[in-house]
Design a protein around this motif. Structure first.
Motif, mmCIF file in Angstrom:
data_model
loop_
_atom_site.group_PDB
_atom_site.id
_atom_site.type_symbol
_atom_site.label_atom_id
_atom_site.label_comp_id
_atom_site.label_asym_id
_atom_site.label_seq_id
_atom_site.Cartn_x
_atom_site.Cartn_y
_atom_site.Cartn_z
ATOM 1 N N SER A 1 0.836 -1.203 0.000
ATOM 2 C CA SER A 1 0.000 0.000 0.000
ATOM 3 C C SER A 1 0.869 1.250 0.000
ATOM 4 O O SER A 1 2.034 1.228 0.407
ATOM 5 C CB SER A 1 -0.927 0.023 1.216
ATOM 6 O OG SER A 1 -0.187 0.126 2.413
ATOM 7 N N ARG A 2 0.265 2.345 -0.457
ATOM 8 C CA ARG A 2 0.890 3.661 -0.433
ATOM 9 C C ARG A 2 -0.108 4.642 0.153
ATOM 10 O O ARG A 2 -1.320 4.526 -0.062
ATOM 11 C CB ARG A 2 1.281 4.112 -1.848
ATOM 12 C CG ARG A 2 2.378 3.265 -2.486
ATOM 13 C CD ARG A 2 2.630 3.673 -3.932
ATOM 14 N NE ARG A 2 3.676 2.863 -4.530
ATOM 15 C CZ ARG A 2 4.960 3.211 -4.584
ATOM 16 N NH1 ARG A 2 5.335 4.390 -4.079
ATOM 17 N NH2 ARG A 2 5.851 2.434 -5.135
ATOM 18 N N SER B 1 3.751 7.628 2.585
ATOM 19 C CA SER B 1 4.130 6.354 3.205
ATOM 20 C C SER B 1 4.041 5.209 2.210
ATOM 21 O O SER B 1 3.268 5.254 1.249
ATOM 22 C CB SER B 1 3.221 6.056 4.417
ATOM 23 O OG SER B 1 1.878 5.906 4.011
ATOM 24 N N LYS B 2 4.848 4.182 2.462
ATOM 25 C CA LYS B 2 4.814 2.927 1.709
ATOM 26 C C LYS B 2 4.833 1.789 2.726
ATOM 27 O O LYS B 2 5.516 1.858 3.755
ATOM 28 C CB LYS B 2 6.028 2.797 0.781
ATOM 29 C CG LYS B 2 6.109 3.847 -0.322
ATOM 30 C CD LYS B 2 7.348 3.626 -1.172
ATOM 31 C CE LYS B 2 7.472 4.677 -2.264
ATOM 32 N NZ LYS B 2 8.705 4.474 -3.082
ATOM 33 N N ASN C 1 7.805 9.200 5.111
ATOM 34 C CA ASN C 1 8.633 10.394 4.912
ATOM 35 C C ASN C 1 7.738 11.624 4.847
ATOM 36 O O ASN C 1 6.568 11.548 4.434
ATOM 37 C CB ASN C 1 9.443 10.289 3.622
ATOM 38 C CG ASN C 1 10.368 9.083 3.622
ATOM 39 O OD1 ASN C 1 10.919 8.714 4.660
ATOM 40 N ND2 ASN C 1 10.525 8.452 2.468
ATOM 41 N N ALA C 2 8.274 12.756 5.230
ATOM 42 C CA ALA C 2 7.474 13.981 5.200
ATOM 43 C C ALA C 2 8.384 15.192 5.002
ATOM 44 O O ALA C 2 9.519 15.230 5.487
ATOM 45 C CB ALA C 2 6.682 14.142 6.494
ATOM 46 N N LEU D 1 12.365 11.349 8.041
ATOM 47 C CA LEU D 1 12.550 10.059 7.371
ATOM 48 C C LEU D 1 12.341 8.972 8.420
ATOM 49 O O LEU D 1 12.977 9.002 9.479
ATOM 50 C CB LEU D 1 13.951 9.947 6.769
ATOM 51 C CG LEU D 1 14.378 11.060 5.804
ATOM 52 C CD1 LEU D 1 15.823 10.841 5.363
ATOM 53 C CD2 LEU D 1 13.449 11.097 4.596
ATOM 54 N N ASN D 2 11.460 8.031 8.127
ATOM 55 C CA ASN D 2 11.137 7.031 9.149
ATOM 56 C C ASN D 2 10.974 5.645 8.537
ATOM 57 O O ASN D 2 9.863 5.115 8.458
ATOM 58 C CB ASN D 2 9.866 7.452 9.895
ATOM 59 C CG ASN D 2 9.595 6.575 11.109
ATOM 60 O OD1 ASN D 2 10.469 5.872 11.585
ATOM 61 N ND2 ASN D 2 8.360 6.608 11.585
ATOM 62 N N PRO D 3 12.060 5.019 8.086
ATOM 63 C CA PRO D 3 11.977 3.630 7.609
ATOM 64 C C PRO D 3 11.883 2.669 8.794
ATOM 65 O O PRO D 3 12.566 2.840 9.813
ATOM 66 C CB PRO D 3 13.278 3.439 6.830
ATOM 67 C CG PRO D 3 14.233 4.420 7.444
ATOM 68 C CD PRO D 3 13.416 5.593 7.908
#
Length: 821
Positions: A337-338, A368-369, A404-405, A424-426
């Motif tokens: 999903s995205r 988001s992914k 990410n934002a 950035l939030n992986p």
């Protein structure tokens, strides 16, 4: 209809037998089981008829229970015996003499294809089945969730509530364990609330609610367990269904459920795509005071969200019938999903006289992914003796999320204040699960179970905040950035024993869990290792007053381990003055749960009530405090979880299913609870002063839900659900009441092969969480609406099966707490 037909026949048979029995006749016991031929699945409400061979007007008999079993007494004599079930071929034994207790063993009935083609209505199961130890919610008959998500499904389940942010609670307790097909699933990813909003409702067959689980289940979840059972085809041959829906705000979805079953294998698949827009908003009005108690200034925060999520999920599996007693199931699940979440926030600043000073705008453009892959396998071996079984389960999953934002912030009218930041939030999660369960019947009325479960999980979350400097370079903000590693290895063993003596039955269990937890805040060089092992006893005692009335008393010890955002120091940064901070040093909470339940069935009413007590040590509590940082001249307020000393939760609830007429069905749920917390908390505020907060608090609250389903003329179904949450006080303020109403209509078309449904979620747009917070130098009032009113129109098409096709009573949860001696 089928159920009522067989119950009426049963009562007629019983009345006739009672009026015709001879006082001096010898009474004998008749027992046995009735199963469906080819699937070895029990037939509930099948009829057993004993007709006197010499006097055909003299009848006796009964109907089978949930497990296909029958047990009754007749006079010794010569009878014509029939075993019947609508749309199945009758099995008969004519002119046979019975002088001693007789066990017919297992009788297999074969489906009558000729009858099936002519039957329009076949046993429609209740939307809500109330059992003594759990409640089963059958999703297939609920119009409210067509075109929705699993989160919508859970919000219609008795005793379960879902708040506007998607957090799930059971009887008002958010410390609940959510399982998929009886086990933790990679579909849940890192955030279970987000996962439930992605899964389509049409992928779910039923939901089981277990308030006091046995030792077979994980000890996780002090509030109980919610088990989501995904659809798997059971009917012979090729069959399936397609669902398409569209809604406002702009939403589209489509899903297909296909199944092909033969004597040697069963293929099943569920695939769906969704494009879903959710409009949300929130506000916070804060008043700031100086040390004398006088008003210093005001800030009103206004936020608007226009979330968009699009993606697909697919599940494909095959069940191989190696022989009549052995099966092997393998399945693959993929979810991709995205999402987009443009978050527009305005901070309106005022002086102490409420004169406007300046307005700050903060626009957070979040993308988001999310990708999940899971492989699961199950091996089941049934031995010669009924219920003697060995199962082995394994699953391997990986979940990858990337949020990410880009954040643009400035005071309106003053370009010199503008600045740009990014987050950035992986996140990455790997989970492996190994489980085996063994069930051994002992005699006719006892059962022993034992098993092992190993759960091994690793999460890595990298939350990075950077600011764009004058030279166009990104400069990392070390105050809010963090790299967190979470490792969880749990090995568990359990055993339990149950037995039934006449109307009395019991189940005693003991579970041992060895936990090895690592919470490593790598950026802060803070490493926490927690090793602990615990015994978790469980006990359940049942007494059947009659076939329609029973009582149970149960006890279990539970654990609640902190995970996800509870531990991560930082995970969001949409506001500079109101932030959420996790606590890596949280300890697990332990709960002792006691539940006293009573179940009574009448002809048109099923009533279930329970009183419960939960005593929790080191319970999690969310507090709001000054972080010690200053932004725009005011203290930054952070919300964070902490361990408090004790929490006592006691309550009373009841559920009622009532069908006053064939065309009208009602079910309702009411829960009254009292929550008492004790503990103190200390922190340093923005002026470097220690603040001691006393969290001793006693609060009483309640919620209720009622659902009404009416069949209108022209076979149009109309359903209304209404939910009310009463207000509740807490140690730092008050949560206000909340009301919501859902509405749905449906109509069968194309000779019952298709269904058109229209549903409206939150009809009056009132589903908002509202609360106030009172700190030493700050008071605030907040409102939050995750999703505004949603309207959906859906169309369902079925082939090779009818709308009300009888669902076999197959256990898809890998077992459970039911015990039948």
């Amino acid at each position: 209809m089928l159920k009522n037909y067989n119950l009426i026949l049963f009562f007629l048979l019983s009345a006739l037998a009672f009026g015709q029995q001879k006082p001096d006749a010898k009474r004998i016991k008749i027992t046995g089981k009735i199963f469906e031929k080819g699937t070895t699945l029990p037939l509930e409400y099948a009829t057993v008829v004993f007709q006197d061979a010499k006097n055909p007007e003299k009848l006796n008999g009964t109907v089978t229970d949930l497990n296909g079993e029958f047990n009754f007494e007749v006079q010794s004599g010569t009878y014509n015996v029939r075993f019947e079930f609508i749309s199945f071929k009758t099995v008969e034994f004519k002119n046979k003499t019975y002088n001693t207790n007789t066990d017919f063993g297992t009788i297999y009935l074969e489906a009558d294809i000729a009858q099936l083609q002519g039957v329009e209505l076949i046993a429609e199961r209740s939307t809500v089945e109330i059992k003594l130890d759990k409640r089963v919610y059958n999703v297939g008959k609920d119009m409210m969730v067509k075109g929705g998500t699993v989160s919508d499904v859970l919000d219609n389940v008795p005793s379960v509530t879902v708040d506007p942010e998607g957090n799930v609670a059971l009887r008002g307790n958010e410390n609940v364990r959510i399982l998929i097909d009886g086990k933790p699933s990679g579909l849940a990813g890192i955030n279970i609330a987000d996962a439930l909003k992605l899964l389509p409702a049409d992928a779910v067959e039923k939901v089981e609610v277990v308030t006091n689980p046995s030792a077979r289940y994980d000890a996780e979840g002090s509030g109980g367990i919610i088990n989501i059972i995904l659809r798997k085809g059971k009917a012979q041959g090729l069959n399936g269904s397609f669902v398409a829906s569209a809604g406002d705000p702009e939403s589209y979805s489509g899903s297909a459920s296909l199944n092909y079953r033969s004597d040697n294998f069963n293929l099943f698949s569920n695939t769906g795509y969704n494009y879903r827009t959710s409009l949300g908003n929130s506000l916070t009005n804060s008043t700031y005071f100086d040390n004398t108690g006088a008003v210093n200034n005001y800030i009103d925060e206004r936020r608007n969200n226009e979330r968009l999520n699009k993606g697909y999920n697919t599940n494909f599996g095959v069940e191989l019938f190696i022989d009549k007693t052995t099966s092997w199931t393998n399945s693959l699940t993929v979810q991709n999903s995205r999402g987009e979440n443009p978050d527009n926030v305005f901070f309106y600043n005022y002086d102490n006289a409420r004169n406007a000073t300046f307005t700050r705008n903060r626009f957070n453009d979040q993308r988001s992914k999310d990708f999940t892959f899971e492989y699961a396998t199950n091996f089941t071996k049934n031995f010669k003796k009924e219920d003697h079984k060995l199962t082995i389960d394994m699953s391997f999953s990986e979940n990858r999320e990337n949020d990410n934002a880009i954040i643009n912030d400035q005071i309106l009218g003053d370009p010199s204040t503008a600045f740009t930041e990014r987050t950035l939030n992986p996140q990455n999660q790997n989970r492996n699960l190994f489980q085996t369960d063994y069930v051994l019947p002992l005699g006719e009325n006892s059962r022993f179970e034992a098993g092992y479960r190993g759960s091994f999980q690793k999460n890595l979350t990298d939350f990075d905040i950077s600011a764009l400097d004058a030279g166009g370079n990104w400069v990392r903000n070390d105050v809010y950035s963090n790299l967190l590693e979470y490792k969880e290895n749990i090995n568990a063993f359990y055993m339990q024993f149950g037995s039934k003596i006449n109307k009395f039955s019991y189940f005693l269990g003991l579970r041992f869990e060895d936990s090895n937890i690592e919470v490593n805040s790598i950026s802060a060089n803070d490493y926490n290792t927690k090793n602990y092992n615990n015994f978790f006893p469980t006990a359940t005692v049942n007494y059947e007053f009659s076939e329609t009335s029973s009582m149970s008393l149960s006890y279990s010890k539970r654990i609640n381990r902190p995970r996800g955002r509870f531990l991560n120091p930082f995970s969001t940064y949409s506001s500079r003055i109101n932030i959420f901070r996790g606590n890596p040093d949280l300890n697990p909470a332990y709960t002792n749960s006691i539940d006293l339940g009573y179940l009574k069935r009448w002809n048109k009413v099923t009533f279930n009530t329970s009183a419960y007590v939960n005593i929790t040590d080191d319970s999690f509590q969310f507090i709001r405090r000054e972080s010690g940082l200053i932004a725009d001249g005011v203290p930054v307020i952070e919300s964070t979880p902490i361990n408090l000393a004790t929490e006592l939760r006691a309550g009373f609830e009841f559920n009622i299913n009532y069908s006053p007429f064939k065309w009208w069905k009602l079910n309702s749920n009411f829960n009254l609870f009292r929550n008492e917390t004790k503990g103190d908390y200390r922190y340093i505020n923005s002026v470097n002063t220690e603040v001691v907060q006393n969290f001793d608090n006693t609060a009483t609250s309640w919620f209720t839900r009622i659902s009404s389903k009416v069949t209108l003329p022209y076979k149009i179904d109309w359903q209304v659900n209404a939910t009310y949450h009463a207000p509740e006080n807490n140690a730092q303020g008050r949560r206000y009441d909340m009301t919501s109403v859902n509405l749905a209509f449906s109509k069968d078309v194309l000779k019952d092969k298709g269904t058109i449904a229209l549903n409206v979620s939150d009809l009056f747009n009132t589903r908002k969480r509202r609360w106030e917070t009172n700190l030493e130098n700050i008071t605030s009032y907040s409102e939050f609406q995750w999703r505004q009113r949603q309207i959906n129109l859906s169309f369902t098409y079925r082939f090779n099966k009818k709308k009300n096709e009888r669902e076999n009573n197959r256990r898809d949860d890998g077992g459970g707490d039911d015990f039948v001696g």
